[in-house]
Design an enzyme around this catalytic site. Structure first.
Site, mmCIF file in Angstrom:
data_model
loop_
_atom_site.group_PDB
_atom_site.id
_atom_site.type_symbol
_atom_site.label_atom_id
_atom_site.label_comp_id
_atom_site.label_asym_id
_atom_site.label_seq_id
_atom_site.Cartn_x
_atom_site.Cartn_y
_atom_site.Cartn_z
ATOM 1 C CE1 TYR A 1 -4.281 0.693 -0.352
ATOM 2 C CE2 TYR A 1 -4.488 -1.218 1.069
ATOM 3 C CZ TYR A 1 -5.045 -0.317 0.182
ATOM 4 O OH TYR A 1 -6.357 -0.422 -0.158
ATOM 5 C CD GLU B 1 -4.895 5.127 0.543
ATOM 6 O OE1 GLU B 1 -5.174 6.089 1.252
ATOM 7 O OE2 GLU B 1 -5.559 4.079 0.504
ATOM 8 C CG ASP C 1 -7.787 11.769 -23.063
ATOM 9 O OD1 ASP C 1 -6.768 11.087 -23.292
ATOM 10 O OD2 ASP C 1 -8.875 11.276 -22.707
ATOM 11 C CB THR D 1 -4.233 5.074 -21.546
ATOM 12 O OG1 THR D 1 -4.158 5.271 -22.956
ATOM 13 C CG2 THR D 1 -5.646 5.282 -21.072
ATOM 14 C CE LYS E 1 -6.799 3.972 -25.451
ATOM 15 N NZ LYS E 1 -6.929 4.542 -24.102
ATOM 16 N NE ARG F 1 -5.550 -3.307 -20.259
ATOM 17 C CZ ARG F 1 -5.973 -2.771 -21.411
ATOM 18 N NH1 ARG F 1 -6.784 -1.737 -21.405
ATOM 19 N NH2 ARG F 1 -5.603 -3.271 -22.569
HETATM 20 N N1 DSN Z 1 -11.305 2.186 -24.865
HETATM 21 C C1 DSN Z 1 -10.462 3.162 -25.458
HETATM 22 C C2 DSN Z 1 -10.521 3.141 -26.941
HETATM 23 O O1 DSN Z 1 -10.700 2.068 -27.466
HETATM 24 O O2 DSN Z 1 -10.369 4.162 -27.566
HETATM 25 C C3 DSN Z 1 -10.767 4.477 -24.932
HETATM 26 O O3 DSN Z 1 -11.302 4.390 -23.680
#
Ligand code: DSN
Length: 478
Positions: free
Chosen positions: A64, A66, A241, A270, A273, A279
């Site tokens: 943990y 935090e 974003d 994120t 990607k 993730r």
């Molecule tokens: N799920 C992602 C996408 O496929 O673009 C975005 O949240």
């Protein structure tokens, strides 16, 4: 990608899991079998390196932590401090950011951290100063009530979902739409491109607290310098974003006017990607916002995941290598080749092409819905996802679009010549797919007809394309 000793480690790991719950061990093994066999064109997916995957599967998960580095609510966080500091250091260096916060567990979490950081900076802090309170516990009941109403009544200007924006950019079905009074900007109906003049007019009329750039299904670059100008004209905070295109920024291909970090006050992403990490999520910001961003946990996040922060540190270190710049360039070239191959065969593309890692096919041109196209392609071993297109006649469930992206197959080693073959396979399947009928004999938007022999033949051709590019080649499943 991996060595013989990694082979042994993965086999042993599966055996250890199998001893406890064989169904989970089998699902892990099956996932690799499935991923190896499919032409993965989901624009938001990728394949993380063995180093990234291994950094996640260990005992750092047991801790943990935090709080933030050096300011934890738990003792014994020295190793977590190390991984979090290293990840943040790589993130700052990679993106040229003043501050990086690597705790968010996902993109929605990163956006929540960012929204609340801006609300805290621009709404809460002035209210506390006016009341002479050090924190919210020092406010009278009346002042607290007034502040809560103010926090819940701010304005957000974000890209509309059907123009390619994301659910977390103010859609009513998401917490962002319940928190903010939303006004959306869209794209020009003729060109499909962001209309900056219309965006400017809307911003002047609506006077939002936050202007939010970024997208999940817009196949073009966005000019963040213009968005910065508009934000300054109306006194808005510019948030971007960059979840979909973070890898293209990291690789140095979205630079100048198109680099969000150079122009925005706060940037979320994120990490899994085009950035090719674990993730998770991340927030980058200017120094003024750093103290507010660092309150993400426990404000809106549960305890940080030290094992995932370790994997983020590894992925970000990988992205700082010259090979990653080359990877990002190939992602763009492959998307361009895929778009040209589809167009040459008569496919209709939203905006007429691509400038990033994704292509949005208007499958209305084939006389089918996105849902029918998605299923038919899957029958042929091609994994995509359906997506709304601007002014979509089929709504967000059935849709009229198929979104395809190149980050995963580029990691696997496929080239522009392969993309042309893939365009041919996609066009073959979509041309051969016919709408089906529903249980009462009417036209169905979900059911479809596709000759199974043709689907099998295409799947075999997809296998041939993948065969020279084995996925995680050192992993031999028992
Ligand atoms: N799920 C992602 C996408 O496929 O673009 C975005 O949240």
């Amino acid at each position: 990608m991996s060595s013989p000793s990694e082979t042994v480690a993965v086999r042993s790991a599966l055996e250890i899991i199998r001893d406890v719950e064989p169904r989970v061990a089998d699902a892990i093994a099956s996932e690799l079998v499935d991923q190896r066999a499919s032409l993965k064109l989901i624009a938001s997916e990728n394949y993380a390196s063995p180093a990234v995957l291994l950094a996640m599967g260990n005992w750092l998960s047991d801790k943990y932590a935090e709080g933030t580095v050096g300011h934890r609510f738990y003792a014994g966080c020295q190793n977590v401090d190390t991984v979090e500091s290293v990840a943040a250091e790589h993130a700052r260096a990679l993106f040229g950011a003043e501050h990086a916060y690597v705790q968010p567990h996902s993109g929605i979490d990163a956006n929540l951290v960012a929204f609340w950081a801006v609300l805290a900076q621009r709404v809460e802090a002035p209210a506390l100063a006016e009341a002479g309170a050090r924190n919210v516990d020092g406010l009278s009941d009346e002042d607290w009530s007034e502040l809560r109403h103010a926090l819940g009544n701010q304005r957000l200007l974000g890209m509309s979902l059907d123009a390619g924006g994301h659910l977390t950019h103010g859609a009513r079905s998401n917490v962002s739409g319940k928190l903010f009074d939303l006004r959306s900007y869209g794209t020009d109906p003729e060109t499909g491109l962001v209309d900056y003049d219309a965006l400017r007019r809307t911003a002047h009329e609506f006077r939002p607290l936050i202007i939010l750039g970024g997208y999940s299904a817009y196949p073009r670059k966005v000019n963040f310098r213009i968005m910065r100008e508009i934000a300054d004209e109306v006194g808005a905070t510019l948030m971007v974003d960059m979840a979909h295109f973070a890898g293209l920024v990291a690789g140095g291909h979205f630079s100048g006017d198109f680099d969000p970090v150079a122009h925005a006050d706060i940037v979320t992403t994120t990490t899994h990607k085009s950035l090719r990490g674990p993730r998770g999520g991340m927030v980058l910001c200017r120094s003024e916002l750093a103290p507010y961003v660092d309150r993400g946990c426990p404000l809106v996040l549960g305890g940080p995941m030290p094992h995932v922060m370790a994997a983020k540190a590894v992925a970000l270190a990988e992205a700082r290598r010259p090979e990653f710049r080359d990877y990002a360039r190939r992602v763009l070239e492959n998307a361009e080749a895929l778009a040209s191959g589809l167009q040459r065969r008569g496919a209709r593309l939203v905006t007429g092409g691509t400038e990033n890692h994704l292509v949005l096919i208007d499958v209305g041109g084939y006389g089918i819905t996105g849902r029918q196209a998605e299923k038919a392609l899957l029958d042929a071993g091609i994994v995509t996802n359906r997506n709304s297109i601007p002014q979509d006649p089929n709504g967000p469930w059935y849709t009229s679009g198929i979104r395809v992206g190149t980050p995963a197959l580029t990691t696997r080693g496929l080239t522009t010549a392969d993309m042309d073959r893939i365009a041919e396979l996609i066009d073959t399947v979509l041309t051969a797919t016919e709408p089906g009928t529903d249980s009462r004999g009417g036209a169905s938007r979900a059911r479809y007809q596709l000759d199974p022999a043709l689907a099998t033949k295409v799947a075999e051709q997809a296998d041939e394309l993948l065969a020279p590019h084995p996925l995680y080649p050192a992993v031999f499943l028992p």
